[in-house]
Design an enzyme around this catalytic site. Structure first.
Site, mmCIF file in Angstrom:
data_model
loop_
_atom_site.group_PDB
_atom_site.id
_atom_site.type_symbol
_atom_site.label_atom_id
_atom_site.label_comp_id
_atom_site.label_asym_id
_atom_site.label_seq_id
_atom_site.Cartn_x
_atom_site.Cartn_y
_atom_site.Cartn_z
ATOM 1 N N ASP A 85 0.823 -1.078 0.049
ATOM 2 C CA ASP A 85 0.053 -0.060 0.101
ATOM 3 C C ASP A 85 0.904 1.396 0.052
ATOM 4 O OD1 ASP A 85 -2.167 1.619 0.301
ATOM 5 O OD2 ASP A 85 -2.350 1.362 2.328
ATOM 6 N N ASP A 114 -3.336 1.887 -5.591
ATOM 7 C CA ASP A 114 -2.132 2.105 -4.934
ATOM 8 C C ASP A 114 -1.883 0.987 -3.906
ATOM 9 O OD1 ASP A 114 -3.989 3.385 -2.999
ATOM 10 O OD2 ASP A 114 -2.021 3.810 -1.866
ATOM 11 N N GLU A 115 -2.969 -0.056 -4.097
ATOM 12 C CA GLU A 115 -2.841 -1.154 -2.992
ATOM 13 C C GLU A 115 -3.266 -2.575 -3.490
ATOM 14 O OE1 GLU A 115 -5.843 -0.523 0.088
ATOM 15 O OE2 GLU A 115 -5.364 -2.275 1.068
HETATM 16 MG MG LIG Z 1 -2.402 3.939 0.279
#
Ligand SMILES: [Mg+2]
Length: 391
Positions: free
Chosen positions: A12, A106-107
């Site tokens: 993350d 983003d993860e």
């Molecule tokens: Mg994040």
């Protein structure tokens, strides 16, 4: 392999949108940066750790953030740029395993079990991911590792920012015990309150509580929840599904009651989704227009293209017809939100420069090249200009 002996990595990015802004504009480093909707109805998408010190959080109304942090730097999101960085981050993931389940830009979860023999231990792989992301994007990722999704994600969260941590199956119960029950996957606000009413506040208390009593209050999910509280989780990493739809939408600060303005926004959305479809080599058949009247009544209208396409002109022609029909049927048309999406992808392939693609018309490819060179939104159709004043 037994589910709890797998090697799962959770990655993350730290304060993703805000970190991209700080990377692109180094003068913002060390400052509270808040990225989100800046209009009266705006909501914070991401904020830098400097802003979090003032109590600013994501999903908070921007107006509230401004009261907490009046000297912060407030920025509109630049989704095209975040998508570009996201692409680099996911490239790193795919270099270590094909089993990548993206949760957002983003993860992601990665199952690296099959890569261990080739690449080394789960920590070696985790470190490699973290370093490669740093080298290629300049940004910091938090990496959590564990025998399952639950423990990998918690390990990353517990060590954030700049996190790097592994929780082994044998340590799970001890590590989880002091955490609040709300941190557990599946425990939302309502369940959390129900657990609080039973006097259960920590994950350790949940694991140790009487199963029959718990089932009385929570029903069948009690058993699953207690297994999670012990650190047991047999969910698999599910690699990316084929893209189902590409969409763009906008919530207006002031409701729109002028058809020409709505059409300008529609064109802007069509340009954006067509460009994204072309980037991915996708050609869609179905155009959906989403229309929300104030306060929250949402309508969708759908139509098919004549042939699969990723051309602005094709998508816009159909979307515009849908909007016009809806508009005419309303006694007093007003829009709070307008969105367009493209779906029903006929083929999916990597764009190939040697591959003639008849569905992409010349003006689109010129626009793509200019926007690639000078930044997304550098070249737009004249009809879109009215909407840009409002950003
Ligand atoms: Mg994040």
């Amino acid at each position: 392999m037994p589910p709890d002996e797998r090697s799962i990595i959770h990655v993350d990015m730290d304060a993703f949108y805000a970190s991209v802004e700080q990377f692109d504009r180094p003068e913002l480093c060390g400052l509270p940066v808040i990225v989100g909707g800046l209009g009266p109805r705006g909501v914070v998408s991401t904020c830098s750790y400097e802003a979090r010190r003032f109590g600013v959080r994501s999903a908070m109304p921007t107006a509230q953030a401004r009261r907490l942090c009046p000297d912060g730097v407030y920025l509109w999101p630049r989704m095209a740029r975040y998508e570009e960085v996201s692409g680099q981050v996911f490239e790193v993931f795919h270099e270590v395993t094909p089993l990548v389940e993206g949760l957002s830009l983003d993860e992601a979860f990665l199952d690296v079990g099959a890569s261990l023999r080739l690449l080394g231990s789960v920590e070696v792989i985790g470190r490699r991911i973290k370093e490669a992301i740093r080298e290629r994007t300049g940004l910091v990722a938090s990496v959590g590792m564990g025998p399952n999704k639950l423990l990998a994600k918690l390990a990353g969260e517990m060590s954030k920012p700049d996190g790097f941590r592994r929780i082994a199956a044998k340590d799970a119960a001890v590590e989880l015990a002091p955490l609040p029950v709300g941190r557990l996957w599946t425990v939302g606000k309502v369940t959390e309150q129900a657990l609080h009413r039973l006097g259960i506040r920590t994950i350790g208390e949940l694991a140790a509580s009487d199963t029959a009593r718990l089932a009385g209050a929570l029903g069948r999910q009690a058993g699953v929840m207690q297994a999670l509280a012990r650190g047991e989780d047999d969910r698999c990493v599910e690699p990316q599904q084929a893209e189902q739809s590409i969409g763009a939408e906008h919530t207006f600060d002031v409701d729109v009651s002028e058809q020409a303005l709505a059409e300008s926004w529609l064109l802007r959305h069509c340009e954006r989704i067509a460009a994204r479809a072309r980037e991915r080599g996708l050609y869609g058949m179905t155009v959906t227009v989403k229309l929300r009247e104030p306060p929250f009544v949402t309508h969708t209208r759908q139509a098919q293209l004549r042939a699969p396409s990723a051309s602005v002109a094709d998508i816009h022609e159909v979307a515009r017809g849908l909007l016009a029909t809806w508009w005419k049927a309303q006694p007093r048309p007003r829009l709070r939100l307008l969105g367009v999406s493209l779906s029903g992808f006929a083929e999916q392939r990597q764009p190939d420069m040697f591959d003639p693609v008849p569905a992409v018309r010349a003006p689109d490819s010129v626009q793509d090249r200019i926007n690639l060179r000078f930044g997304s939104g550098s070249l737009v159709r004249a009809g879109v200009l009215r909407t840009l004043k409002q950003d």
